[in-house]
Scaffold this motif. Structure first.
Motif, PDB file in Angstrom:
ATOM      1  N   ILE A 225       0.849  -1.186   0.000  1.00  0.00           N
ATOM      2  CA  ILE A 225       0.000   0.000   0.000  1.00  0.00           C
ATOM      3  C   ILE A 225       0.885   1.237   0.000  1.00  0.00           C
ATOM      4  O   ILE A 225       1.648   1.474   0.932  1.00  0.00           O
ATOM      5  N   GLU A 226       0.787   2.025  -1.053  1.00  0.00           N
ATOM      6  CA  GLU A 226       1.591   3.246  -1.174  1.00  0.00           C
ATOM      7  C   GLU A 226       0.961   4.356  -0.347  1.00  0.00           C
ATOM      8  O   GLU A 226      -0.255   4.520  -0.379  1.00  0.00           O
ATOM      9  N   PRO A 227       1.757   5.106   0.380  1.00  0.00           N
ATOM     10  CA  PRO A 227       1.171   6.260   1.051  1.00  0.00           C
ATOM     11  C   PRO A 227       0.654   7.266   0.025  1.00  0.00           C
ATOM     12  O   PRO A 227       1.280   7.435  -1.023  1.00  0.00           O
ATOM     13  N   PRO A 228      -0.494   7.854   0.273  1.00  0.00           N
ATOM     14  CA  PRO A 228      -1.042   8.791  -0.696  1.00  0.00           C
ATOM     15  C   PRO A 228      -0.171  10.028  -0.868  1.00  0.00           C
ATOM     16  O   PRO A 228       0.493  10.458   0.077  1.00  0.00           O
ATOM     17  N   ALA A 229      -0.186  10.573  -2.069  1.00  0.00           N
ATOM     18  CA  ALA A 229       0.604  11.772  -2.342  1.00  0.00           C
ATOM     19  C   ALA A 229      -0.135  13.011  -1.842  1.00  0.00           C
ATOM     20  O   ALA A 229      -1.308  12.947  -1.507  1.00  0.00           O
ATOM     21  N   GLY A 230       0.576  14.136  -1.795  1.00  0.00           N
ATOM     22  CA  GLY A 230      -0.063  15.406  -1.440  1.00  0.00           C
ATOM     23  C   GLY A 230      -0.133  15.656   0.044  1.00  0.00           C
ATOM     24  O   GLY A 230      -0.864  16.518   0.507  1.00  0.00           O
ATOM     25  N   SER A 231       0.621  14.887   0.834  1.00  0.00           N
ATOM     26  CA  SER A 231       0.622  15.083   2.271  1.00  0.00           C
ATOM     27  C   SER A 231       2.072  15.161   2.735  1.00  0.00           C
ATOM     28  O   SER A 231       2.976  14.675   2.060  1.00  0.00           O
ATOM     29  N   CYS A 232       2.283  15.740   3.900  1.00  0.00           N
ATOM     30  CA  CYS A 232       3.655  15.835   4.402  1.00  0.00           C
ATOM     31  C   CYS A 232       4.030  14.667   5.297  1.00  0.00           C
ATOM     32  O   CYS A 232       5.153  14.593   5.776  1.00  0.00           O
ATOM     33  N   THR A 233       3.109  13.780   5.602  1.00  0.00           N
ATOM     34  CA  THR A 233       3.449  12.682   6.500  1.00  0.00           C
ATOM     35  C   THR A 233       3.856  11.444   5.710  1.00  0.00           C
ATOM     36  O   THR A 233       3.397  11.221   4.596  1.00  0.00           O
ATOM     37  N   THR A 234       4.716  10.663   6.298  1.00  0.00           N
ATOM     38  CA  THR A 234       5.173   9.425   5.678  1.00  0.00           C
ATOM     39  C   THR A 234       5.010   8.296   6.688  1.00  0.00           C
ATOM     40  O   THR A 234       4.896   8.541   7.891  1.00  0.00           O
ATOM     41  N   ASP A 235       5.000   7.073   6.192  1.00  0.00           N
ATOM     42  CA  ASP A 235       4.814   5.938   7.100  1.00  0.00           C
ATOM     43  C   ASP A 235       6.111   5.547   7.799  1.00  0.00           C
ATOM     44  O   ASP A 235       6.087   4.782   8.750  1.00  0.00           O
ATOM     45  N   SER A 236       7.227   6.021   7.292  1.00  0.00           N
ATOM     46  CA  SER A 236       8.492   5.588   7.866  1.00  0.00           C
ATOM     47  C   SER A 236       9.537   6.676   7.715  1.00  0.00           C
ATOM     48  O   SER A 236       9.551   7.401   6.719  1.00  0.00           O
ATOM     49  N   ALA A 237      10.417   6.763   8.713  1.00  0.00           N
ATOM     50  CA  ALA A 237      11.558   7.667   8.576  1.00  0.00           C
ATOM     51  C   ALA A 237      12.552   7.038   7.607  1.00  0.00           C
ATOM     52  O   ALA A 237      12.769   5.825   7.613  1.00  0.00           O
ATOM     53  N   ARG A 238      13.176   7.885   6.772  1.00  0.00           N
ATOM     54  CA  ARG A 238      14.127   7.409   5.769  1.00  0.00           C
ATOM     55  C   ARG A 238      15.450   6.999   6.421  1.00  0.00           C
ATOM     56  O   ARG A 238      15.866   7.586   7.428  1.00  0.00           O
ATOM     57  N   PHE A 239      16.105   6.016   5.843  1.00  0.00           N
ATOM     58  CA  PHE A 239      17.411   5.594   6.343  1.00  0.00           C
ATOM     59  C   PHE A 239      18.330   6.825   6.414  1.00  0.00           C
ATOM     60  O   PHE A 239      18.407   7.595   5.455  1.00  0.00           O
ATOM     61  N   GLY A 240      18.998   7.000   7.489  1.00  0.00           N
ATOM     62  CA  GLY A 240      19.804   8.198   7.715  1.00  0.00           C
ATOM     63  C   GLY A 240      19.206   9.016   8.846  1.00  0.00           C
ATOM     64  O   GLY A 240      19.905   9.766   9.523  1.00  0.00           O
ATOM     65  N   ALA A 241      17.875   8.863   9.053  1.00  0.00           N
ATOM     66  CA  ALA A 241      17.206   9.595  10.132  1.00  0.00           C
ATOM     67  C   ALA A 241      17.636   9.072  11.497  1.00  0.00           C
ATOM     68  O   ALA A 241      17.333   9.681  12.516  1.00  0.00           O
ATOM     69  N   GLN A 242      18.340   7.956  11.526  1.00  0.00           N
ATOM     70  CA  GLN A 242      18.805   7.423  12.807  1.00  0.00           C
ATOM     71  C   GLN A 242      20.063   8.144  13.295  1.00  0.00           C
ATOM     72  O   GLN A 242      20.452   7.989  14.442  1.00  0.00           O
ATOM     73  N   THR A 243      20.693   8.934  12.405  1.00  0.00           N
ATOM     74  CA  THR A 243      21.906   9.652  12.822  1.00  0.00           C
ATOM     75  C   THR A 243      21.732  11.167  12.771  1.00  0.00           C
ATOM     76  O   THR A 243      22.450  11.893  13.448  1.00  0.00           O
ATOM     77  N   GLN A 244      20.812  11.653  11.926  1.00  0.00           N
ATOM     78  CA  GLN A 244      20.575  13.094  11.824  1.00  0.00           C
ATOM     79  C   GLN A 244      19.081  13.356  11.728  1.00  0.00           C
ATOM     80  O   GLN A 244      18.349  12.553  11.132  1.00  0.00           O
ATOM     81  N   LEU A 245      18.651  14.493  12.263  1.00  0.00           N
ATOM     82  CA  LEU A 245      17.215  14.805  12.172  1.00  0.00           C
ATOM     83  C   LEU A 245      16.784  14.877  10.710  1.00  0.00           C
ATOM     84  O   LEU A 245      15.698  14.434  10.357  1.00  0.00           O
TER      85      LEU A 245
END
Lengths: 353, 163
Positions: A225-245
């Motif tokens: 299930i793809e998250p819908p477009a047109g919103s600022c929220t995502t279902d998951s933090a992107r790789f790299g978010a574990q070391t930098q905001l």
């Protein structure tokens, strides 16, 4: 921000409040707490184990150990071909060993380089679903599955994968395993159905609940299930978010306020880079803050919204601002309190939509 | 506080509010009464076991949600698939048009529906909805977002008569 549709929705729901039952005239009118029957478990009855049972158990242990030793000896000399994975009969309970309720059947036998799965596309994959029985579903969109899992940000410690306490009724409902096969090995991913839990491959843990992204179709295939477009929220933090905001190298950014569903302003690579620097300037802690914490003295002017950073490849990632709370900024994995005035100054450079 | 007294007070002061909430979740009057009754019984057992509950109404409301989610799951395992459409009562055209948005909410997956009801009926902030649904705040936003997208995308709703 409330749009016309949300106003209509609110009105449509409110209109039906009048149809709801009331205490007077319902079965609850005569209900009193003392009518509740408190069921109590009967006391355990002590049992004596017969002697023959102990003897049989001892023989069984000897047989099992002998068989296991023989199998291990054969395994050492056998060719290390990747065995075809099969769904376990039921999810393997973690029994408190990890913050996740279920364990993967086996740890990864290929290098995942700190990600849940390797960057390469698997040669095959299937999902084991345990909602009221066991079913096995084939995944055909393998590249999409790789994209979903590869970019998920891990957490630093396994005990950070549980973000809330589930009600007993919600636990272990609809658990999943994903099995990704490669020419040289297999990666299992445990995806508990409990929305309070993240996921793991047995070595890497994340806070992302993958079960939300899986949908089984009647054809036996799994739909991601793809998250819908047109919103600022995502279902998951992107790789790299574990070391930098903000993970590095964003190429653009969107800004949403209110319910985070309406993009109100945007900026290109230069503003995205400036925001990245400003936000990453803060020291962070590896925790996700679920509510407004300490409000220190100082600027109490609210500044809240969500920044959606886009990248040349891979998924976007969201950074939430919630001033004057402290910590004020979170990416779902880390949180911190960057300089509010500096962020506001960069936000002013965004182009309003 | 004595459990009997405490729950009696909740029923007297917040009973109708809890029933409205349960009705918004399950769209069924009898079902709403059952949900609230089960939630009260669970809360009563908890109180009788000596637990201290500060926000009793919020606790019962959470129990209503838990009961709703677990009940739907149990029911789905025992539902019988049939190709016979049950008879429907005739309803006036205007009423049918007005019901579409409500019906569409009723067709949402349970957790999405609960998140939508929490935001648009109870006006709960995301943090409180997260506590209600036992999930993260970002999951609440995701549930609401998915729910709104599903509702907006419903082709029937686009033909809804503006009121």
């Amino acid at each position: 921000m409330t749009d016309e549709f949300e106003t209509r929705l609110r009105a449509a729901l409110a209109e039906h409040d009048a149809d709801a039952p009331t205490v007077v005239g319902s079965t609850l009118a005569g209900w009193t707490p003392s009518t509740v029957t408190l069921a109590e478990a009967p006391p355990a009855r002590p049992r004596r184990r017969p002697i023959w049972l102990a003897a049989a158990a001892a023989v069984l242990v000897v047989l099992v150990v002998a068989t296991a030793l023989t199998a291990m000896a054969r395994h050492r000399t056998a060719h290390r071909a990747a065995a075809a994975p099969a769904c376990p009969a039921q999810p393997i309970s973690a029994s408190g060993q990890t913050a996740l309720s279920i364990l993967v059947p086996a740890k990864p036998t290929v290098d995942t380089d700190g990600h849940l799965v390797p960057e390469r596309v698997p040669s095959s994959a299937f999902v084991c679903a345990y909602g009221g029985g066991r079913t096995q579903h084939i995944v055909t969109n393998l590249a999409q599955l790789r994209d979903l899992l590869y970019w998920i940000a891990p957490v630093r410690a396994a005990d950070q994968v549980r973000m809330c306490t589930s009600a007993p009724a919600v636990q272990n409902a609809g658990d999943y395993y994903l099995a990704l096969s490669y020419p040289d090995g297999v990666v299992w991913v445990a995806a508990p159905g409990d929305g309070c839990q993240g996921s793991s491959n047995g070595a890497v843990f994340s806070r992302t609940n993958i079960a939300n992204s899986l949908g089984a179709s009647s054809t036996g295939l799994v739909t991601l299930i793809e998250p819908p477009a047109g919103s600022c929220t995502t279902d998951s933090a992107r790789f790299g978010a574990q070391t930098q905001l903000v993970p590095a190298d964003a190429v653009s950014v969107d800004w949403c306020t209110g319910g985070y569903d309406v993009i109100t302003a945007s900026g290109g690579a230069a503003v995205a880079a400036e925001l990245t620097r400003t936000i990453n300037d803060a020291s962070t802690s590896p925790q996700y803050v679920n509510s407004c914490g300490l409000r220190p003295s100082g600027d109490q002017t609210p500044l809240s919204g969500a920044l959606l950073f886009h990248y040349r490849s891979g998924p976007p990632t969201t950074v939430y601002l919630n001033y004057p709370c402290q910590p004020a900024v979170s990416n779902d994995v880390l949180s911190g309190t960057p300089n509010r005035a500096a962020i506001a100054a960069v936000l002013a450079k965004l182009t309003t939509r | 506080m004595d459990p009997d007294e405490a729950l009696g007070a909740v029923l007297a002061t917040a009973g109708d509010r809890l029933l409205r909430f349960a009705y918004q979740l399950c769209h069924d009057r009898a079902g709403a009464e059952d949900l609230v009754q089960q939630a009260l019984e669970r809360t009563y057992r908890r109180l009788r076991s000596g637990a201290e509950i500060e926000q009793l109404e919020a606790y019962v409301r959470k129990a209503v949600v838990n009961e709703f989610l677990s009940r739907r799951r149990l029911r789905s395992a025992t539902e019988i698939v049939t190709d016979e459409v049950p008879e429907l009562a005739l309803m006036p055209v205007d009423s049918a048009a007005r019901l579409t948005l409500w019906d569409a909410v009723g067709a949402l997956p349970e957790r999405q529906r609960a998140a939508i009801v929490a935001r648009f009926c109870l006006d709960l902030p995301d943090a409180e909805t997260a506590a209600l649904l036992d999930c993260r705040e970002s999951t609440v936003r995701s549930l609401v977002r998915r729910g709104l997208v599903a509702l907006r995308g419903d082709s029937v709703l686009t033909e809804e008569v503006p009121r």
